[in-house]
Motif scaffolding. Structure first.
Motif, short mmCIF file in Angstrom:
data_model
loop_
_atom_site.label_atom_id
_atom_site.label_comp_id
_atom_site.label_asym_id
_atom_site.label_seq_id
_atom_site.Cartn_x
_atom_site.Cartn_y
_atom_site.Cartn_z
N ALA A 1 0.85 -1.19 0.00
CA ALA A 1 0.00 0.00 0.00
C ALA A 1 0.89 1.24 0.00
N GLY A 2 0.60 2.17 -0.87
CA GLY A 2 1.36 3.42 -0.92
C GLY A 2 2.55 3.42 -1.85
N PHE A 3 2.91 2.27 -2.44
CA PHE A 3 4.02 2.24 -3.40
C PHE A 3 3.59 2.95 -4.67
N VAL A 4 4.49 3.77 -5.24
CA VAL A 4 4.19 4.49 -6.48
C VAL A 4 5.09 4.04 -7.62
N TRP A 5 6.41 3.97 -7.39
CA TRP A 5 7.35 3.72 -8.49
C TRP A 5 8.70 3.37 -7.92
N ARG A 6 9.52 2.63 -8.71
CA ARG A 6 10.91 2.39 -8.33
C ARG A 6 11.78 2.42 -9.58
N LEU A 7 13.01 2.82 -9.41
CA LEU A 7 13.98 2.84 -10.50
C LEU A 7 14.37 1.41 -10.82
N GLN A 8 14.33 1.06 -12.09
CA GLN A 8 14.70 -0.29 -12.52
C GLN A 8 15.01 -0.29 -14.01
N THR A 9 15.72 -1.30 -14.45
CA THR A 9 15.97 -1.48 -15.88
C THR A 9 14.72 -2.08 -16.51
N ASP A 10 14.73 -2.27 -17.82
CA ASP A 10 13.61 -2.91 -18.50
C ASP A 10 13.40 -4.33 -18.00
#
Length: 180
Positions: A42-51
């Protein structure tokens, strides 16, 4: 209620050994699962990651043992709940087995405008052509520029307090990242 701001966090760690070595096996084996837990939280929006869905492949430094984690949450409470409970807490308790003890700050938090990333539709916006990007005029004097800095420090005493005015920034995608 839709929030005006999201909480962005970045943290760095220096592994005791290269990720493909036996001492790091226990950590690496848990990465996909922990990332899935974060994304389902709950509350997660986005994270940096490769394809491929892997942030450890991004190299922010010449030292391949430096690992970067960048994510965005809808509140401080959501981030704290994920970090300090459940399976992530177990990883945190075992970090001394995989990472060097830091001798400098390794975490930064900041409030970021809660607007859609480029290429994503704003659910509250009327249908129609995509708006044109605004261009900023270059400032003659960087000291007097009203766009001098897009990020303000995270308040230490009252972290739940939001900024008074919007912060002009956007989320970095893996393709835009200087870590590639």
């Amino acid at each position: 209620m839709q929030r005006s701001y999201h909480l962005a966090q970045v943290n760095l760690a220096k592994a005791l050994a290269p990720l493909d070595s036996p001492p790091m096996q226990g950590f690496v084996e848990q990465l996909d699962h922990v990332n899935q837990l974060a994304e389902a939280s709950a509350g997660f929006v986005w994270r940096l990651q490769t394809d491929a869905g892997d942030a450890t492949a991004l190299q922010p430094d010449e030292d391949e043992r430096i690992i970067v984690n960048l994510s965005v949450w809808d509140s401080l409470e959501a981030l704290k709940t994920f970090v300090y409970s459940g399976e992530h807490l177990g990883l945190l308790r075992n970090k001394k087995h995989w990472f060097e003890r830091p001798d400098a700050p390794i975490l930064a938090l900041w409030w970021a405008s809660a607007r859609p990333r480029r290429g994503q539709a704003d659910p509250g916006a009327p249908a129609g052509p995509e708006p044109r990007a605004r261009r900023r005029r270059p400032s003659a004097s960087p000291r007097r520029s009203r766009h001098r800095s897009s990020v303000r420090p995270f308040p230490r005493r009252r972290p739940e307090r939001l900024p008074r005015r919007p912060i002009d920034n956007h989320l970095i995608t893996a393709k835009e990242s200087p870590c590639n």
